[in-house]
Design an enzyme around this catalytic site. Structure first.
Site, PDB file in Angstrom:
ATOM      1  N   LYS A 171      51.776  54.661  21.003  1.00 61.86           N
ATOM      2  CA  LYS A 171      52.137  55.255  19.854  1.00 61.86           C
ATOM      3  C   LYS A 171      53.313  54.677  18.981  1.00 61.86           C
ATOM      4  CE  LYS A 171      55.389  58.183  22.283  1.00 61.86           C
ATOM      5  NZ  LYS A 171      56.790  57.738  21.477  1.00 61.86           N
ATOM      6  N   THR A 172      54.203  54.097  19.985  1.00 60.16           N
ATOM      7  CA  THR A 172      55.321  53.323  18.978  1.00 60.16           C
ATOM      8  C   THR A 172      54.760  52.486  17.951  1.00 60.16           C
ATOM      9  OG1 THR A 172      56.771  53.808  20.928  1.00 60.16           O
ATOM     10  CG2 THR A 172      57.261  52.119  19.561  1.00 60.16           C
ATOM     11  N   ARG A 190      52.740  56.915  34.916  1.00 62.71           N
ATOM     12  CA  ARG A 190      53.779  55.886  34.801  1.00 62.71           C
ATOM     13  C   ARG A 190      53.214  54.392  35.563  1.00 62.71           C
ATOM     14  NH1 ARG A 190      55.546  57.133  30.893  1.00 62.71           N
ATOM     15  NH2 ARG A 190      53.795  58.711  31.202  1.00 62.71           N
ATOM     16  N   GLN A 244      52.645  65.964  27.881  1.00 64.61           N
ATOM     17  CA  GLN A 244      54.035  65.307  28.351  1.00 64.61           C
ATOM     18  C   GLN A 244      55.423  66.048  28.022  1.00 64.61           C
ATOM     19  OE1 GLN A 244      53.892  60.825  28.345  1.00 64.61           O
ATOM     20  NE2 GLN A 244      52.384  60.990  26.923  1.00 64.61           N
ATOM     21  N   ASP A 269      58.984  61.649  16.188  1.00 62.39           N
ATOM     22  CA  ASP A 269      58.443  61.332  17.394  1.00 62.39           C
ATOM     23  C   ASP A 269      58.622  62.154  18.432  1.00 62.39           C
ATOM     24  OD1 ASP A 269      57.216  59.495  19.202  1.00 62.39           O
ATOM     25  OD2 ASP A 269      59.138  58.094  19.425  1.00 62.39           O
ATOM     26  N   GLU A 270      57.828  62.246  19.310  1.00 65.03           N
ATOM     27  CA  GLU A 270      57.985  63.270  20.580  1.00 65.03           C
ATOM     28  C   GLU A 270      57.966  64.600  20.139  1.00 65.03           C
ATOM     29  OE1 GLU A 270      57.233  61.872  23.392  1.00 65.03           O
ATOM     30  OE2 GLU A 270      58.145  60.064  23.517  1.00 65.03           O
TER      31      GLU A 270
END
Length: 660
Positions: free
Chosen positions: A38-39, A602, A268, A237-238
């Site tokens: 996503k970044t 993770r 998330q 973002d987020e």
């Protein structure tokens, strides 16, 4: 299709990433699964807009941490300024920039805007920002000024309530107008006094930085129109972590041009205790019916068994946008390993043994991580790592270095050693006993005291005498129990606040582990506890952290990745956490499941799941049922070749866990 970014760049994107990068006009929701890049999508999208003719200063990008904002700035700059990487992607060197995109956090945006426009709503542009410690001090002053009981109006609880009200964009006057009982009215008076003190000193708290943006825009439509005209392309973002104020800010700014791109993953969303509302991302297509939705499902981090397990678990949640993570990697993969231990000590020993084995095979310490639901779980792990000489660091604070544990140990040290002025200074006014700095200095200097001063000091010394007597004549656990009862130390914490719940859990962990020292005759048990704490507590340099295994809560691990991930304490009541009750049980269970999903994703290469069938909680040995989340993982993905059976035959003892 030719694009300003060049075919070289586009060839490095999958179809979904490409669609998000090339989208230009109108609202865009990017549902970005864990490890889906996503970044990269955000930074390349910003670069694409600029290279296709959008003025850099008309782009706003907001993320949630300074670290993430710094990384985004660096990557966008690298793409646009002709670095070797930028040239290799076909981006023109020396791209002229009239200005730069505005990239930062919501709070940084608040500071930036209020410095420039705050006068319009009575805010001094030279305001200062109070941190949490200063906020607590101000609230304490207000409680004292109003002659209210500081135990009933505990400052941290009041601070949390004020933050909650501000997130709902309420004012003290509005709250007082609706207050129906004595507590609500008194709280409103504290809040009003707190705001008045801040106004007199031209200070703002972190909540003000956001709430006042909404106030500014709603009171002054001309100022809102100015910034709507400036920022024509907005990126958040987020988005699953936004609260109601941040949601309002994004929607107000985007209304003029509708070019709002939000990136997030409801699977998330794990920060409801901070005020985040996962429903914001579910609401996006209602708010923006013409929105384009792009789902990033290709995962570049984890192996297929890990993704299959994560997909199977999270599919049980109702409140989500469907997606299914997959990988194209077809190399060697391992199943998820499950260890069922008899107790937390054996669980920690198994984890330490496995990690020692991996380190021996060449794994770097920082490529491994142990994740757990609550901070209190770190204590048994720390002991096992020390015993096995495994370098480690606790993300946050080591067990024996946590404030509440240090306070309790300081009481024990001061009781057994009245000359320990460092420990006495730490706890003489914890909880509050009206022993200020002046009286403390007089006490240490053995100066004459007034009658009231002498009475306060005598009360403290009598308290230490009670603890000393218990430590010298009884087992260590009895001494600790006496300390907690006589000091009423646990009353400092509010079981309704997330941070305080963790602190109370740490105290309960201490009451459990101290029983190990009961085999020693008094006062050797307490002395042995203090000695262990001293040996296990120490400052860590950044160098040590770079060469040691991180032990961390799942919340603190979000956004990180490791080759090998151990998830400890998979028992019902612990993970999912015991706080599942009442009308919100379903919502809380879904957030716990999202937390487990975050833990699983993770890992890049291998996941290890562990649980203890018996765990000492509240000082008592309890029988635990395996976490319900384990039943949600397809059994063919799990290799259970270490540890005990999930349930022992009735009446039979458990065998020791298998040694590696």
């Amino acid at each position: 299709m030719s694009t300003p970014l060049g075919e070289n760049l586009l060839s490095g994107l999958n179809d979904a990433q490409k669609a998000a990068v090339l989208h230009r006009s109108g609202p865009l929701l990017v549902v970005a699964g864990a490890g889906s890049g996503k970044t990269r999508v955000l930074t390349y999208r910003i670069a694409h807009l600029i290279t296709s003719g959008v003025q850099p200063e008309s782009i706003l990008a907001i993320t949630f941490t300074n670290k993430a904002a710094g990384e985004m700035k660096e990557r966008v700059t690298r793409l646009l300024t002709g670095s070797p990487q930028g040239e290799s992607l076909g981006i023109r060197k020396g791209l002229p920039l009239k200005d730069s995109p505005w990239i930062g956090t919501f709070h940084a945006l608040g500071v930036w805007l209020l410095r420039r426009e705050g006068k319009a709503i009575g805010i001094d542009p030279h305001f200062t920002i109070v941190d949490d410690e200063d906020r607590l001090a101000l609230i304490k002053e207000c409680v004292a000024d109003l002659k209210l009981d500081p135990k009933q109006f505990e400052p941290r609880r009041v601070k949390s309530l004020i933050s909650s009200k501000k997130t709902s964009l309420l004012t003290p006057d509005e709250h007082l107008a609706e207050a129906k009982d004595g507590f609500s009215r008194a709280f409103g008076e504290i809040w009003a006094a707190y705001e008045a003190k801040k106004a007199r000193s031209h200070t703002l708290d972190f909540d003000d930085l956001l709430a006042n943006i909404v106030v500014l825009f709603e009171r002054r439509p001309d100022i809102l129109e100015k910034y709507q005209g400036l920022w024509k392309f907005i990126h958040i973002d987020e988005y699953q972590d936004t609260d109601s104020v941040q949601y309002r800010i994004a929607n107000l700014l985007a209304r003029a041009h509708s070019n709002l791109c939000v990136v997030g993953d409801i699977d998330q969303a794990i920060y409801s205790f901070r005020g985040a509302d996962f429903r914001n991302i579910l609401q996006f297509e209602v708010d923006w019916p013409e929105a384009t939705v792009v789902t990033l499902e290709e995962n570049y981090r984890s192996t297929k068994p890990i993704l299959d397990a994560a997909n199977a678990v999270i599919a049980k949640n109702v409140f989500r946008k469907p997606k299914n993570l997959y990988t194209t990697y077809d190399g060697d993969v391992s199943k998820i390993e499950l260890c069922v231990a008899e107790n937390e000590t054996q669980e920690a020993e198994w984890i330490a043994g496995k990690i020692k084995h991996l380190l021996g095979q060449g794994a770097h310490p920082t490529s491994l991580a142990v994740l757990f639901r609550t901070n209190a779980q770190s204590r048994a792990l720390e002991e096992a790592f020390l015993l096995n000489q495994i370098p480690y660091h606790v993300v946050g604070v080591k067990f024996y270095a946590r404030r509440e544990i240090k306070d309790i140990l300081a009481y024990l040290r001061a009781a057994l050693n009245p000359a320990d002025l460092i420990s006495i200074k730490r706890i003489i006014n914890t909880p509050k006993r009206e022993i200020g700095k002046v009286l403390l200095a007089k006490y240490f200097a053995r100066m004459p005291l007034s009658a009231s001063e002498a009475q306060r000091i005598a009360g403290f010394e009598a308290l230490l005498a009670h603890i000393r007597e218990a430590a010298q004549a009884h087992p260590a656990s009895f001494a600790l129990d006496t300390l907690l009862k006589k000091t009423e130390y646990r009353g400092l914490f509010n079981p309704e606040l997330e941070d305080d719940v963790m602190r109370l859990a740490n105290i309960k962990e201490l009451t459990g582990l101290v029983k190990r020292f009961d085999v020693l005759e008094p006062p050797k048990g307490v002395l042995a506890l203090l000695e262990e704490a001293a040996l296990m507590t120490g400052e860590e340099s950044e160098h040590k952290k770079e060469a040691s295994v991180p032990l961390t809560t799942v919340h603190a691990a979000k956004g990180l990745e490791f080759d090998h991930v151990f998830i400890a304490g998979l028992e019902d009541g612990l993970f999912p956490h015991t706080a599942l009750s009442g009308e919100e049980e379903k919502l809380r269970l879904e957030e716990e499941r999202r937390l487990f999903y975050v833990a699983l994703t993770r890992a890049k290469k291998q996941v290890y799941l562990t649980l203890a069938l018996f765990r000492t909680i509240f000082g008592e040995r309890q029988v635990n049922m395996p976490s319900r989340f384990l039943d949600e993982i397809p059994p063919e993905l799990i290799e259970k070749n270490q540890g005990l059976p999930l349930r022992a035959p009735e009446g039979e003892a458990f065998e020791p866990i298998i040694e590696l």
